[in-house]
Design a protein around this motif. Structure first.
Motif, PDB file in Angstrom:
ATOM      1  N   ILE A 178      42.845  27.795  33.136  1.00 58.64           N
ATOM      2  CA  ILE A 178      41.734  28.055  34.040  1.00 58.64           C
ATOM      3  C   ILE A 178      40.547  27.252  33.558  1.00 58.64           C
ATOM      4  O   ILE A 178      40.124  27.394  32.417  1.00 58.64           O
ATOM      5  CB  ILE A 178      41.374  29.544  34.082  1.00 58.64           C
ATOM      6  N   ALA A 179      40.000  26.409  34.389  1.00 62.00           N
ATOM      7  CA  ALA A 179      38.852  25.592  34.012  1.00 62.00           C
ATOM      8  C   ALA A 179      37.792  25.720  35.074  1.00 62.00           C
ATOM      9  O   ALA A 179      38.046  25.523  36.260  1.00 62.00           O
ATOM     10  CB  ALA A 179      39.264  24.132  33.855  1.00 62.00           C
ATOM     11  N   ASP A 180      36.546  26.076  34.635  1.00 61.07           N
ATOM     12  CA  ASP A 180      35.408  26.186  35.541  1.00 61.07           C
ATOM     13  C   ASP A 180      35.681  27.142  36.683  1.00 61.07           C
ATOM     14  O   ASP A 180      35.262  26.945  37.816  1.00 61.07           O
ATOM     15  CB  ASP A 180      35.000  24.814  36.107  1.00 61.07           C
ATOM     16  N   GLY A 181      36.431  28.192  36.377  1.00 57.56           N
ATOM     17  CA  GLY A 181      36.652  29.213  37.388  1.00 57.56           C
ATOM     18  C   GLY A 181      37.729  28.894  38.382  1.00 57.56           C
ATOM     19  O   GLY A 181      37.958  29.639  39.310  1.00 57.56           O
ATOM     20  N   GLU A 182      38.466  27.784  38.228  1.00 60.70           N
ATOM     21  CA  GLU A 182      39.517  27.428  39.179  1.00 60.70           C
ATOM     22  C   GLU A 182      40.879  27.680  38.545  1.00 60.70           C
ATOM     23  O   GLU A 182      41.085  27.441  37.361  1.00 60.70           O
ATOM     24  CB  GLU A 182      39.396  25.949  39.561  1.00 60.70           C
ATOM     25  N   ARG A 232      44.984  39.092  40.311  1.00 59.24           N
ATOM     26  CA  ARG A 232      43.925  39.130  39.291  1.00 59.24           C
ATOM     27  C   ARG A 232      43.255  37.756  39.174  1.00 59.24           C
ATOM     28  O   ARG A 232      42.022  37.645  39.093  1.00 59.24           O
ATOM     29  CB  ARG A 232      44.526  39.550  37.955  1.00 59.24           C
ATOM     30  N   LEU A 233      44.049  36.676  39.149  1.00 61.12           N
ATOM     31  CA  LEU A 233      43.482  35.339  39.055  1.00 61.12           C
ATOM     32  C   LEU A 233      42.625  35.009  40.264  1.00 61.12           C
ATOM     33  O   LEU A 233      41.574  34.361  40.155  1.00 61.12           O
ATOM     34  CB  LEU A 233      44.604  34.307  38.902  1.00 61.12           C
ATOM     35  N   GLU A 234      43.046  35.444  41.416  1.00 59.76           N
ATOM     36  CA  GLU A 234      42.269  35.197  42.627  1.00 59.76           C
ATOM     37  C   GLU A 234      40.923  35.936  42.581  1.00 59.76           C
ATOM     38  O   GLU A 234      39.883  35.419  42.988  1.00 59.76           O
ATOM     39  CB  GLU A 234      43.066  35.633  43.865  1.00 59.76           C
ATOM     40  N   ASN A 235      40.928  37.176  42.041  1.00 61.77           N
ATOM     41  CA  ASN A 235      39.684  37.925  41.898  1.00 61.77           C
ATOM     42  C   ASN A 235      38.723  37.224  40.929  1.00 61.77           C
ATOM     43  O   ASN A 235      37.509  37.173  41.166  1.00 61.77           O
ATOM     44  CB  ASN A 235      39.970  39.339  41.387  1.00 61.77           C
ATOM     45  N   ASN A 261      35.015  35.886  41.925  1.00 62.06           N
ATOM     46  CA  ASN A 261      33.830  36.375  41.207  1.00 62.06           C
ATOM     47  C   ASN A 261      33.008  35.220  40.649  1.00 62.06           C
ATOM     48  O   ASN A 261      31.772  35.200  40.752  1.00 62.06           O
ATOM     49  CB  ASN A 261      34.248  37.308  40.068  1.00 62.06           C
ATOM     50  N   GLN A 262      33.688  34.250  40.049  1.00 61.00           N
ATOM     51  CA  GLN A 262      32.952  33.131  39.483  1.00 61.00           C
ATOM     52  C   GLN A 262      32.325  32.265  40.561  1.00 61.00           C
ATOM     53  O   GLN A 262      31.249  31.699  40.379  1.00 61.00           O
ATOM     54  CB  GLN A 262      33.876  32.298  38.592  1.00 61.00           C
ATOM     55  N   ALA A 263      32.992  32.158  41.698  1.00 57.84           N
ATOM     56  CA  ALA A 263      32.414  31.411  42.813  1.00 57.84           C
ATOM     57  C   ALA A 263      31.148  32.097  43.318  1.00 57.84           C
ATOM     58  O   ALA A 263      30.144  31.441  43.633  1.00 57.84           O
ATOM     59  CB  ALA A 263      33.443  31.280  43.945  1.00 57.84           C
ATOM     60  N   PHE A 264      31.178  33.448  43.360  1.00 60.68           N
ATOM     61  CA  PHE A 264      30.000  34.190  43.810  1.00 60.68           C
ATOM     62  C   PHE A 264      28.846  34.027  42.815  1.00 60.68           C
ATOM     63  O   PHE A 264      27.693  33.801  43.210  1.00 60.68           O
ATOM     64  CB  PHE A 264      30.352  35.669  43.978  1.00 60.68           C
ATOM     65  N   LEU A 265      29.119  34.143  41.503  1.00 60.40           N
ATOM     66  CA  LEU A 265      28.069  33.997  40.494  1.00 60.40           C
ATOM     67  C   LEU A 265      27.461  32.602  40.528  1.00 60.40           C
ATOM     68  O   LEU A 265      26.254  32.420  40.339  1.00 60.40           O
ATOM     69  CB  LEU A 265      28.639  34.286  39.103  1.00 60.40           C
ATOM     70  N   SER A 266      28.292  31.608  40.767  1.00 64.43           N
ATOM     71  CA  SER A 266      27.781  30.241  40.854  1.00 64.43           C
ATOM     72  C   SER A 266      26.889  30.069  42.076  1.00 64.43           C
ATOM     73  O   SER A 266      25.893  29.335  42.044  1.00 64.43           O
ATOM     74  CB  SER A 266      28.944  29.240  40.916  1.00 64.43           C
ATOM     75  N   SER A 267      27.239  30.746  43.171  1.00 67.60           N
ATOM     76  CA  SER A 267      26.461  30.593  44.404  1.00 67.60           C
ATOM     77  C   SER A 267      25.051  31.159  44.259  1.00 67.60           C
ATOM     78  O   SER A 267      24.124  30.710  44.929  1.00 67.60           O
ATOM     79  CB  SER A 267      27.180  31.289  45.571  1.00 67.60           C
ATOM     80  N   ILE A 268      24.857  32.156  43.379  1.00 66.84           N
ATOM     81  CA  ILE A 268      23.517  32.735  43.197  1.00 66.84           C
ATOM     82  C   ILE A 268      22.862  32.231  41.911  1.00 66.84           C
ATOM     83  O   ILE A 268      21.839  32.761  41.469  1.00 66.84           O
ATOM     84  CB  ILE A 268      23.585  34.276  43.183  1.00 66.84           C
ATOM     85  N   ASN A 269      23.453  31.210  41.292  1.00 61.66           N
ATOM     86  CA  ASN A 269      22.893  30.567  40.080  1.00 61.66           C
ATOM     87  C   ASN A 269      22.707  31.549  38.928  1.00 61.66           C
ATOM     88  O   ASN A 269      21.837  31.386  38.090  1.00 61.66           O
ATOM     89  CB  ASN A 269      21.543  29.902  40.394  1.00 61.66           C
ATOM     90  N   LEU A 270      23.536  32.589  38.880  1.00 65.16           N
ATOM     91  CA  LEU A 270      23.401  33.569  37.799  1.00 65.16           C
ATOM     92  C   LEU A 270      23.849  33.009  36.467  1.00 65.16           C
ATOM     93  O   LEU A 270      23.252  33.295  35.419  1.00 65.16           O
ATOM     94  CB  LEU A 270      24.203  34.834  38.147  1.00 65.16           C
ATOM     95  N   LEU A 271      24.883  32.185  36.460  1.00 61.06           N
ATOM     96  CA  LEU A 271      25.363  31.610  35.203  1.00 61.06           C
ATOM     97  C   LEU A 271      24.290  30.696  34.597  1.00 61.06           C
ATOM     98  O   LEU A 271      24.051  30.711  33.384  1.00 61.06           O
ATOM     99  CB  LEU A 271      26.658  30.827  35.452  1.00 61.06           C
ATOM    100  N   GLN A 272      23.631  29.899  35.450  1.00 62.00           N
ATOM    101  CA  GLN A 272      22.581  29.010  34.954  1.00 62.00           C
ATOM    102  C   GLN A 272      21.398  29.813  34.429  1.00 62.00           C
ATOM    103  O   GLN A 272      20.815  29.482  33.400  1.00 62.00           O
ATOM    104  CB  GLN A 272      22.126  28.086  36.079  1.00 62.00           C
ATOM    105  N   ALA A 273      21.048  30.892  35.164  1.00 60.02           N
ATOM    106  CA  ALA A 273      19.935  31.724  34.708  1.00 60.02           C
ATOM    107  C   ALA A 273      20.244  32.370  33.374  1.00 60.02           C
ATOM    108  O   ALA A 273      19.366  32.508  32.512  1.00 60.02           O
ATOM    109  CB  ALA A 273      19.638  32.801  35.761  1.00 60.02           C
ATOM    110  N   ASN A 274      21.487  32.764  33.156  1.00 61.64           N
ATOM    111  CA  ASN A 274      21.876  33.378  31.882  1.00 61.64           C
ATOM    112  C   ASN A 274      21.721  32.396  30.736  1.00 61.64           C
ATOM    113  O   ASN A 274      21.261  32.751  29.641  1.00 61.64           O
ATOM    114  CB  ASN A 274      23.327  33.871  31.972  1.00 61.64           C
ATOM    115  N   GLU A 275      22.083  31.124  30.961  1.00 59.88           N
ATOM    116  CA  GLU A 275      21.927  30.119  29.919  1.00 59.88           C
ATOM    117  C   GLU A 275      20.452  29.891  29.594  1.00 59.88           C
ATOM    118  O   GLU A 275      20.074  29.690  28.448  1.00 59.88           O
ATOM    119  CB  GLU A 275      22.576  28.805  30.369  1.00 59.88           C
TER     120      GLU A 275
END
Length: 484
Positions: free
Chosen positions: A12-16, A32-35, A39-53
């Motif tokens: 799994i790389a970059d959520g794919e 489970r992999l699809e979920n 989830n990672q696609a949703f977090l990326s869409s709201i820039n939450l991962l970037q904000a966490n960094e």
């Protein structure tokens, strides 16, 4: 059925989900992999991962880099040869003799005091052989006979306090160690400040100056903490500084020397001017004695020495108009004495300021009339007394709760604003850290807060004698200036 030796990992790389990842997986694992992917696609869409960094990178704001450079790096340790076992070298070890048990405890050696007599005024942070900046001498000698500003009513005073702000160019590291004392030069055209630190250094800082380190010059006239300093009110070209090492010196920029005013084997804690021409001083030491010193007398000794407290004197303050009176903050008492009736021992106080249950940090006459005495006690209270009548027992007017400092900070002391007869300033240990201005009634008038450095305690404080400016110094050697 034989169990499979190993199953290939799912990549799994970059959520794919990697290609071929569904080979040999159950429907549950595929779901489970699809979920995970969704989830990672949703977090990326709201820039939450970037904000966490970005949140991880957030820390306290860096302290000001203006002024002196930070401490020099420690010297590289010498690389010693590797130790070898005597047993492996077939060498017989010699028996060790036990050292005799020490009978006395080792005492930390104090740094030797500077030699008596005048010391050359050489800035430590300037090239060897350099002369003091000519602009410093011009500013130092500036005619500052301007009358103090008229007393303002409380509404006008609060407005003046609110106009005083801090900017990044008003913060500088002026000494390498803990600031013990600070004062403003009375010049009105430019802000020139002096401080004394834990190691006996005295610094000068002109805001916006181009000499030294961002306008900072520092000198080494003492070898112990500089606990008290003041510019002469009659001769502003003179800065007097006193140290725990037992020395009291006068900075003379015109002659580029530190004159030797008073020297004793005992530690000195405090002084004040006893005459309008500022040539006579009262000096308090660590044995509870006060020395009367006349600077016009040849030598560096006292004229008289009087024992007032069985332990120590932490602060003396002379009445602004009736110079024979001075208030003393001792181990657990605050008394007012008349210098005309002092005896060598057991001098009688003119007035007693009762109510203190612990040691007293400071006590000061109000700056214009002397009708009030402001005391700060380690019992967590600030007190204001009525001394207008100089009765045997001065009545207590106001008591204000405050929090004393910890063991690694300078003791907090309430100090009058020299421009305002009935208002004073004191640092607060409340969160966020601040410096508060009170009226003698106990009503708070203003709070100075540096929004970028809410954790810093400004233990050493002072108001400018004529301008709307205030300074605070901390244990890291930095000065913070609020000004209009």
């Amino acid at each position: 059925m034989p169990i499979e030796k190993e199953r290939k990992d799912v990549g799994i790389a970059d959520g794919e989900v990697s290609s071929g990842a569904n080979v040999g997986l159950s429907s549950y694992e595929l779901e489970r992999l699809e979920n995970i992917r969704q989830n990672q696609a949703f977090l990326s869409s709201i820039n939450l991962l970037q904000a966490n960094e970005e949140l991880k990178k957030l820390t306290r704001p860096k302290p000001s880099q203006r002024g002196l450079m930070s401490r020099p790096k420690a010297a590289v340790k010498e690389v010693l040869p590797a130790r070898k076992s005597l047993r492996l070298q077939n060498i017989k070890a010699e028996p060790l003799a036990l050292l005799p048990e020490p009978r006395v405890m080792l005492i930390m050696q104090k740094k030797p005091k500077k030699p008596p007599g005048p010391l050359p005024m050489v800035a430590v942070n300037m090239e060897e052989g350099s002369k003091l900046p000519s602009q410093l001498l011009e500013l130092w000698s500036e005619d500052s006979t301007e009358e103090r500003k008229m007393r303002l009513d409380l509404k006008e005073y609060r407005s003046a306090l609110e106009s005083m702000k801090i900017t990044k160019d008003r913060v500088a590291k002026v000494v390498m160690e803990h600031i013990f004392s600070a004062a403003f030069h009375p010049s009105a055209s430019s802000l020139l400040l002096a401080t004394g630190d834990k190691l006996g250094k005295v610094e000068l800082w002109k805001l916006g100056g181009d000499w030294g380190d961002d306008g900072v010059l520092f000198f080494e006239p003492h070898t112990g903490p500089v606990s008290c300093m003041a510019f002469s009110r009659a001769h502003p070209t003179q800065l007097l500084s006193l140290s725990y090492d037992g020395s009291l010196r006068c900075m003379d920029v015109e002659k580029a020397v530190f004159h030797d005013v008073y020297d004793t084997a005992e530690g000195l804690n405090t002084f004040d001017f006893m005459s309008h021409d500022c040539f006579t001083l009262v000096v308090g030491n660590s044995l509870g004695e006060v020395a009367i010193v006349d600077r016009r007398t040849p030598g560096n000794t006292h004229e008289f020495l009087h024992s007032l407290d069985p332990k120590t004197l932490r602060c003396v303050s002379v009445h602004p108009s009736q110079k024979q009176y001075f208030v003393v903050a001792g181990s657990k008492v605050v008394n007012i004495y008349d210098s005309r009736y002092l005896t060598k021992t057991e001098s009688q106080a003119v007035s007693v300021l009762r109510g203190h249950s612990f040691s007293i940090s400071s006590a000061y006459f109000s700056p214009h009339t002397g009708n009030r005495v402001l005391s700060t006690c380690m019992d967590n209270y600030i007190r204001i007394y009525d001394t207008s009548a100089m009765t045997t027992k001065s009545p207590l007017l106001t008591t204000i709760k405050h929090i004393r400092t910890g063991r690694y900070l300078t003791k907090l002391s309430a100090k009058w604003d020299p421009k305002q007869e009935d208002c004073f300033v004191v640092s607060s240990m409340a969160h966020p850290r601040m410096v508060q201005v009170f009226h003698e009634s106990g009503q708070r008038q203003h709070s100075f807060i540096d929004t970028k450095h809410r954790h810093i305690v400004l233990s050493a404080t002072a108001f400018h004698p004529t301008r709307n400016a205030f300074l605070g110094g901390n244990v890291s050697g930095r000065l913070y200036v609020f000004s209009d």
